[in-house]
Scaffold this active site. Structure first.
Site, PDB file in Angstrom:
ATOM      1  N   GLU A 173       2.610   4.428  -2.820  1.00  0.00           N
ATOM      2  CA  GLU A 173       2.105   4.448  -1.452  1.00  0.00           C
ATOM      3  C   GLU A 173       0.981   5.480  -1.349  1.00  0.00           C
ATOM      4  O   GLU A 173       0.524   6.011  -2.358  1.00  0.00           O
ATOM      5  CB  GLU A 173       3.260   4.741  -0.491  1.00  0.00           C
ATOM      6  CG  GLU A 173       4.379   3.706  -0.606  1.00  0.00           C
ATOM      7  CD  GLU A 173       5.564   3.995   0.297  1.00  0.00           C
ATOM      8  OE1 GLU A 173       5.366   4.624   1.364  1.00  0.00           O
ATOM      9  OE2 GLU A 173       6.695   3.603  -0.052  1.00  0.00           O
ATOM     10  N   LYS A 221      -4.162   1.894  -0.191  1.00  0.00           N
ATOM     11  CA  LYS A 221      -3.615   2.003  -1.544  1.00  0.00           C
ATOM     12  C   LYS A 221      -4.635   1.614  -2.609  1.00  0.00           C
ATOM     13  O   LYS A 221      -4.292   1.473  -3.786  1.00  0.00           O
ATOM     14  CB  LYS A 221      -2.365   1.123  -1.663  1.00  0.00           C
ATOM     15  CG  LYS A 221      -1.268   1.488  -0.663  1.00  0.00           C
ATOM     16  CD  LYS A 221      -0.105   0.518  -0.738  1.00  0.00           C
ATOM     17  CE  LYS A 221       0.905   0.787   0.379  1.00  0.00           C
ATOM     18  NZ  LYS A 221       2.031  -0.176   0.343  1.00  0.00           N
TER      19      LYS A 221
END
Length: 291
Positions: free
Chosen positions: A3, A60
């Site tokens: 993440e 991301k």
């Protein structure tokens, strides 16, 4: 999947290691790792000889500017990337490894990149979902890396605030956890940090998004950014595959309040943490602290 904190940790590692890095050789070990038009042949051709400039993160995704000459950055900016952009998404299990000495690649090696000193940046990906792109000069990265077009604001940006969330979530009946996982609403948050931020904000993950009051949304925004900030400082979270560029685990996992603590006592009230499936995702929460 890594993440925002894990991807930011990788970005910082790449920025530190690849100073004055000129790409001398590229080997693509698995064709599907290259997602840009032209496949591996064009990717290899256009990266070889390039100097790697600044590394950026968007959600991301990672992107490095490419230059024909060493980019001389000013305090505010660097020259336009006349060699285009190099984009990366780690997906589920992708990770970069730095090798100063010659070594044999493991079976899951997907891309190998050497500099003129024969130091190697190796991309290893067990599940083989990770992707790389070459973006031609003069093109915005999102024209080739189309997933960038769908991203919402960065959590640390001024655009992410309670007013924004109130407008985006107005009338929505879907659980707030599901909304936070939606990359078009906020970029970079995933399963770990949605659970952690909802706990910090004292909000049940099942709560219909549109029912949250402005004060609750403001608290949630603040908690999400703080949880992300703390995790970045800890080098992210490692529960399975994530490692930084030097092979070091992230340290946030031991500090987690609820994530992967199902059945254990809440650190605040001692109530057992619940784990259940919500919208197809494992979800951890305290039924006493989160109401």
């Amino acid at each position: 999947m890594p993440e925002l904190p894990e991807v930011e940790t990788v970005r910082r590692g790449l920025a530190d290691r690849l100073v004055d890095f000129q790409i001398g050789q590229v080997e693509v070990c698995r064709e599907r790792a290259i997602a840009s038009p032209g496949g591996s042949a064009l990717f290899i051709k256009m990266l070889c000889g390039m100097h790697v400039g600044s590394w950026l993160r968007r959600g991301k995704y990672l992107m490095a500017s490419l230059h024909h000459e060493i980019a001389q950055s000013s305090a505010d900016s660097e020259p336009d990337p006349d060699g285009g952009w190099w984009g990366v998404h780690l997906r589920m299990t992708g990770q970069f490894q730095w090798h100063e000495a010659i070594s044999s690649p493991c079976p899951h090696t997907r891309v190998r990149i050497w500099n003129k000193k024969n130091e190697e940046l190796r991309f290893v990906d067990t599940r083989s979902f990770g992707q790389m792109w070459w973006v031609p000069p003069g093109n915005a990265p999102e024209t080739i890396i189309t997933g960038l077009q769908k991203l919402g604001p960065e959590p640390f940006s001024s655009a992410f605030n309670s007013s924004y969330l109130s407008k985006r979530l107005k009338g929505s009946k879907r659980p707030i956890k599901s909304a936070l996982l939606d990359q078009s609403i906020v970029a970079g948050a995933g399963n770990i940090y949605t659970d952690e931020s909802l706990f910090a904000a004292r909000i049940r993950p099942h709560t219909p998004s549109g029912q949250l009051k402005k004060v609750e949304l403001e608290r949630l925004c603040n908690c999400l950014t703080e949880v992300l900030r703390v995790s970045i400082g800890a080098g992210g979270t490692t529960f399975s595959d994530f490692r930084d560029l030097e092979g070091i685990n992230g340290n946030y996992g031991g500090q987690a309040w609820v994530y992967r603590r199902g059945g254990q006592a809440c650190r605040i009230c001692s109530t057992p943490i619940r784990r259940e499936s919500l919208c197809g995702r494992g979800t951890h929460w305290c039924p006493n602290c989160q109401r």
